[in-house]
Design a protein around this motif. Structure first.
Motif, PDB file in Angstrom:
ATOM      1  N   GLY A 172       0.822  -1.214   0.000  1.00 32.36           N
ATOM      2  CA  GLY A 172       0.000   0.000   0.000  1.00 32.36           C
ATOM      3  C   GLY A 172       0.853   1.260   0.000  1.00 32.36           C
ATOM      4  O   GLY A 172       2.053   1.220   0.269  1.00 32.36           O
ATOM      5  N   LEU A 173       0.187   2.393  -0.303  1.00 29.87           N
ATOM      6  CA  LEU A 173       0.895   3.678  -0.394  1.00 29.87           C
ATOM      7  C   LEU A 173       1.527   4.061   0.949  1.00 29.87           C
ATOM      8  O   LEU A 173       2.671   4.532   1.000  1.00 29.87           O
ATOM      9  N   GLY A 174       0.791   3.838   2.035  1.00 30.34           N
ATOM     10  CA  GLY A 174       1.320   4.178   3.364  1.00 30.34           C
ATOM     11  C   GLY A 174       2.595   3.416   3.640  1.00 30.34           C
ATOM     12  O   GLY A 174       3.593   3.963   4.138  1.00 30.34           O
ATOM     13  N   PHE A 226       5.181  13.033  -3.894  1.00 23.73           N
ATOM     14  CA  PHE A 226       4.617  13.206  -5.243  1.00 23.73           C
ATOM     15  C   PHE A 226       4.134  11.850  -5.742  1.00 23.73           C
ATOM     16  O   PHE A 226       4.917  10.895  -5.772  1.00 23.73           O
ATOM     17  N   LEU A 227       2.883  11.771  -6.163  1.00 23.82           N
ATOM     18  CA  LEU A 227       2.417  10.576  -6.867  1.00 23.82           C
ATOM     19  C   LEU A 227       2.512  10.914  -8.361  1.00 23.82           C
ATOM     20  O   LEU A 227       1.715  11.723  -8.860  1.00 23.82           O
ATOM     21  N   PRO A 228       3.501  10.349  -9.054  1.00 23.17           N
ATOM     22  CA  PRO A 228       3.782  10.798 -10.425  1.00 23.17           C
ATOM     23  C   PRO A 228       2.652  10.554 -11.426  1.00 23.17           C
ATOM     24  O   PRO A 228       2.620  11.206 -12.473  1.00 23.17           O
ATOM     25  N   ASP A 229       1.709   9.669 -11.085  1.00 24.29           N
ATOM     26  CA  ASP A 229       0.539   9.441 -11.949  1.00 24.29           C
ATOM     27  C   ASP A 229      -0.274  10.710 -12.139  1.00 24.29           C
ATOM     28  O   ASP A 229      -0.979  10.872 -13.126  1.00 24.29           O
ATOM     29  N   GLU A 230      -0.242  11.531 -11.112  1.00 23.90           N
ATOM     30  CA  GLU A 230      -1.008  12.775 -11.157  1.00 23.90           C
ATOM     31  C   GLU A 230      -0.103  13.833 -11.777  1.00 23.90           C
ATOM     32  O   GLU A 230       0.863  14.275 -11.158  1.00 23.90           O
ATOM     33  N   LEU A 231      -0.423  14.214 -12.991  1.00 31.80           N
ATOM     34  CA  LEU A 231       0.386  15.217 -13.685  1.00 31.80           C
ATOM     35  C   LEU A 231      -0.246  16.579 -13.434  1.00 31.80           C
ATOM     36  O   LEU A 231      -1.379  16.831 -13.836  1.00 31.80           O
ATOM     37  N   SER A 291     -12.843   6.495  -5.764  1.00 26.58           N
ATOM     38  CA  SER A 291     -11.524   6.032  -6.215  1.00 26.58           C
ATOM     39  C   SER A 291     -10.394   6.800  -5.522  1.00 26.58           C
ATOM     40  O   SER A 291      -9.227   6.583  -5.828  1.00 26.58           O
ATOM     41  N   TYR A 292     -10.755   7.699  -4.605  1.00 30.53           N
ATOM     42  CA  TYR A 292      -9.748   8.623  -4.071  1.00 30.53           C
ATOM     43  C   TYR A 292      -9.830   8.767  -2.556  1.00 30.53           C
ATOM     44  O   TYR A 292     -10.762   8.292  -1.920  1.00 30.53           O
ATOM     45  N   GLY A 293      -8.845   9.510  -2.016  1.00 28.67           N
ATOM     46  CA  GLY A 293      -8.926   9.969  -0.639  1.00 28.67           C
ATOM     47  C   GLY A 293      -9.756  11.250  -0.647  1.00 28.67           C
ATOM     48  O   GLY A 293      -9.592  12.092  -1.528  1.00 28.67           O
ATOM     49  N   VAL A 295     -10.846  10.465   4.541  1.00 30.44           N
ATOM     50  CA  VAL A 295     -11.266   9.067   4.398  1.00 30.44           C
ATOM     51  C   VAL A 295     -10.856   8.549   3.023  1.00 30.44           C
ATOM     52  O   VAL A 295     -10.998   9.240   2.017  1.00 30.44           O
ATOM     53  N   GLU A 296     -10.285   7.354   3.025  1.00 31.22           N
ATOM     54  CA  GLU A 296      -9.784   6.776   1.780  1.00 31.22           C
ATOM     55  C   GLU A 296     -10.882   5.972   1.088  1.00 31.22           C
ATOM     56  O   GLU A 296     -11.485   5.090   1.691  1.00 31.22           O
ATOM     57  N   LYS A 297     -11.113   6.288  -0.161  1.00 30.29           N
ATOM     58  CA  LYS A 297     -12.044   5.563  -1.029  1.00 30.29           C
ATOM     59  C   LYS A 297     -13.390   5.231  -0.361  1.00 30.29           C
ATOM     60  O   LYS A 297     -13.766   4.058  -0.246  1.00 30.29           O
ATOM     61  N   PRO A 298     -14.103   6.277   0.088  1.00 36.80           N
ATOM     62  CA  PRO A 298     -15.402   6.018   0.733  1.00 36.80           C
ATOM     63  C   PRO A 298     -16.473   5.688  -0.299  1.00 36.80           C
ATOM     64  O   PRO A 298     -16.353   6.116  -1.455  1.00 36.80           O
ATOM     65  N   ILE A 324     -11.032  15.847  -3.430  1.00 37.96           N
ATOM     66  CA  ILE A 324     -10.168  14.669  -3.325  1.00 37.96           C
ATOM     67  C   ILE A 324      -8.693  15.053  -3.186  1.00 37.96           C
ATOM     68  O   ILE A 324      -8.262  16.112  -3.625  1.00 37.96           O
ATOM     69  N   ILE A 325      -7.954  14.152  -2.574  1.00 33.61           N
ATOM     70  CA  ILE A 325      -6.500  14.314  -2.445  1.00 33.61           C
ATOM     71  C   ILE A 325      -5.908  14.034  -3.826  1.00 33.61           C
ATOM     72  O   ILE A 325      -6.155  12.983  -4.410  1.00 33.61           O
ATOM     73  N   SER A 326      -5.129  15.001  -4.331  1.00 32.40           N
ATOM     74  CA  SER A 326      -4.701  14.866  -5.722  1.00 32.40           C
ATOM     75  C   SER A 326      -3.208  14.598  -5.908  1.00 32.40           C
ATOM     76  O   SER A 326      -2.615  15.020  -6.887  1.00 32.40           O
ATOM     77  N   GLY A 327      -2.620  13.881  -4.965  1.00 29.72           N
ATOM     78  CA  GLY A 327      -1.277  13.352  -5.247  1.00 29.72           C
ATOM     79  C   GLY A 327      -0.086  14.205  -4.880  1.00 29.72           C
ATOM     80  O   GLY A 327       1.038  13.907  -5.296  1.00 29.72           O
ATOM     81  N   ARG A 328      -0.280  15.272  -4.101  1.00 31.94           N
ATOM     82  CA  ARG A 328       0.851  16.063  -3.603  1.00 31.94           C
ATOM     83  C   ARG A 328       0.646  16.290  -2.121  1.00 31.94           C
ATOM     84  O   ARG A 328      -0.467  16.663  -1.703  1.00 31.94           O
ATOM     85  N   TYR A 329       1.711  16.099  -1.356  1.00 35.01           N
ATOM     86  CA  TYR A 329       1.611  16.200   0.091  1.00 35.01           C
ATOM     87  C   TYR A 329       2.840  16.922   0.644  1.00 35.01           C
ATOM     88  O   TYR A 329       3.934  16.765   0.103  1.00 35.01           O
ATOM     89  N   ILE A 330       2.660  17.664   1.726  1.00 26.41           N
ATOM     90  CA  ILE A 330       3.785  18.104   2.563  1.00 26.41           C
ATOM     91  C   ILE A 330       3.441  17.593   3.956  1.00 26.41           C
ATOM     92  O   ILE A 330       2.392  17.963   4.508  1.00 26.41           O
ATOM     93  N   ILE A 359      -2.151  -0.745   3.446  1.00 21.05           N
ATOM     94  CA  ILE A 359      -1.756   0.230   4.470  1.00 21.05           C
ATOM     95  C   ILE A 359      -1.842   1.605   3.827  1.00 21.05           C
ATOM     96  O   ILE A 359      -1.101   1.910   2.896  1.00 21.05           O
ATOM     97  N   GLN A 360      -2.799   2.399   4.272  1.00 19.92           N
ATOM     98  CA  GLN A 360      -3.142   3.649   3.578  1.00 19.92           C
ATOM     99  C   GLN A 360      -2.486   4.858   4.238  1.00 19.92           C
ATOM    100  O   GLN A 360      -2.558   5.034   5.459  1.00 19.92           O
ATOM    101  N   LEU A 361      -1.898   5.699   3.398  1.00 13.63           N
ATOM    102  CA  LEU A 361      -1.339   6.962   3.880  1.00 13.63           C
ATOM    103  C   LEU A 361      -2.449   7.845   4.442  1.00 13.63           C
ATOM    104  O   LEU A 361      -2.278   8.524   5.466  1.00 13.63           O
TER     105      LEU A 361
HETATM  106  C1  G1P Z   1      -3.823   7.339  -3.937  1.00 14.67           C
HETATM  107  C2  G1P Z   1      -4.237   7.849  -2.554  1.00 14.67           C
HETATM  108  C3  G1P Z   1      -5.532   8.638  -2.651  1.00 14.67           C
HETATM  109  C4  G1P Z   1      -5.391   9.763  -3.667  1.00 14.67           C
HETATM  110  C5  G1P Z   1      -4.929   9.189  -5.022  1.00 14.67           C
HETATM  111  C6  G1P Z   1      -4.634  10.300  -5.993  1.00 14.67           C
HETATM  112  O1  G1P Z   1      -4.748   6.365  -4.344  1.00 14.67           O
HETATM  113  O2  G1P Z   1      -4.365   6.757  -1.674  1.00 14.67           O
HETATM  114  O3  G1P Z   1      -5.861   9.171  -1.388  1.00 14.67           O
HETATM  115  O4  G1P Z   1      -6.611  10.459  -3.808  1.00 14.67           O
HETATM  116  O5  G1P Z   1      -3.752   8.389  -4.886  1.00 14.67           O
HETATM  117  O6  G1P Z   1      -4.347   9.777  -7.259  1.00 14.67           O
HETATM  118  P1  G1P Z   1      -4.402   5.288  -5.522  1.00 14.67           P
HETATM  119  O7  G1P Z   1      -4.604   6.008  -6.809  1.00 14.67           O
HETATM  120  O8  G1P Z   1      -2.982   4.876  -5.302  1.00 14.67           O
HETATM  121  O9  G1P Z   1      -5.380   4.175  -5.323  1.00 14.67           O
END
Ligand code: G1P
Length: 291
Positions: free
Chosen positions: A111-113, A131-136, A171-173, A191-194, A204-210, A230-232
């Motif tokens: 998991g991401l966490g 950085f989640l690189p999928d999110e451009l 699909s998101y946090g 909350v993750e993926k409610p 939604i959380i869009s892949g950048r965090y500090i 294990i979720q961040l």
């Molecule tokens: C992850 C995070 C999620 C976030 C998303 C953004 O999910 O767990 O909170 O909203 O990235 O792309 P994943 O796409 O890895 O399932």
């Protein structure tokens, strides 16, 4: 403005298998797929550098060495290009400062966490970016620079958020938003993926965090969450109340390059804007659409 400990480190979780892009990603890491002529990972690293980040920590796994190679000096290539009088400036952003690329392995995809936790020894006691690189994220300034500016004001923990159609939130946090002040929103809960009907908002959380380093301690004994991972998001949720937590609404555009259609959208959008090809791509697109 209080002086904050600067954000000099960023973690890039890149151990994922990239099954959504098979067979393209059988051998090539999905982070190396190019949007026009820059691999996805480089957009994220460039965004990090623009924000003043120096150390890039890649959480990698098997078959991901191309990512690290990409930020190395390609000695033979450069020698040959110089001998032929070719311009090397295109390679400049791919040459990391010696010692600034660090890799740790995530041996099992838990998991991401868990991926972030794998970087705990390198992160140490410093606040850090993720950085989640999928999110451009395309913006001027870039998303992380906007976040660092906000961090200098409010400190604590920050996540980038954006609003999406409510039916897509599972699909998101998702954040439970509190008071808003310009681009900043107080985060009351996460909350993750409610399921859609239980989502506290459509932000939604869009892949950048500090994040503050304490998140590593929280992740230490983290139970599995949504999807058995294990979720961040769960670890961050546990920090709310003990540390400031804000969301930054990013001013710019976001492309979901974790999906094929998002990837194609990014490619077309960025190609249309390029000086060297925009007009040609527009003509091609119009021809394809029969206009
Ligand atoms: C992850 C995070 C999620 C976030 C998303 C953004 O999910 O767990 O909170 O909203 O990235 O792309 P994943 O796409 O890895 O399932």
């Amino acid at each position: 403005m209080t002086k904050r400990k600067p954000i000099k480190k960023a973690v890039f979780p890149v151990a994922g298998l990239g099954t959504r892009f098979l067979p393209a990603t059988k051998v090539i890491p999905k982070e190396m797929l190019p949007v026009i002529d820059r691999p996805l990972i480089q957009y994220a690293v460039d965004e990090a550098r623009e924000a003043g980040i120096e150390q890039m920590i890649f959480v990698t796994g098997r078959g991901k060495t191309a990512i690290v190679e990409h930020f190395d000096v390609a000695f033979e290539l450069e020698t040959m290009m110089s001998e032929r009088g070719k311009d090397l400036s295109i390679l400049e952003p791919t040459r990391a400062v010696p010692g600034d690329i660090i890799t740790v392995r995530q041996q099992v995809p838990l998991g991401l966490g868990h991926a972030i936790w794998c970087a705990r020894a390198i992160v140490g006691d410093d606040p850090f970016a993720i950085f989640l690189p999928d999110e451009l994220m395309i913006g001027s300034p870039g998303c992380m620079k906007q976040m660092v500016e906000a961090y200098n004001e409010v400190g604590g923990n920050l996540i980038s958020v954006l609003e999406i159609p409510r039916e897509e939130v599972s699909s998101y946090g998702v954040i439970d938003p509190g008071e808003e002040n310009g681009a900043l929103t107080v985060v009351k809960g996460l909350v993750e993926k409610p399921p859609v009907e239980q989502a506290p908002s459509n932000k939604i959380i869009s892949g950048r965090y500090i994040l503050q380093p304490e998140v590593m301690r929280t992740l230490e004994n983290q139970e599995k969450g949504a999807g058995g991972e294990i979720q961040l998001t769960d670890a961050m949720a546990r920090m709310i109340g003990s540390q400031p937590f804000h969301a930054v609404t990013f001013e710019g555009r976001r492309f979901d390059c974790g999906s094929k259609t998002g990837f194609i959208e990014a490619t077309i959008a960025l190609a249309l804007e390029r000086e060297d090809m925009g007009a040609e791509i527009r003509a091609i697109t119009e021809r394809l659409l029969g206009r």
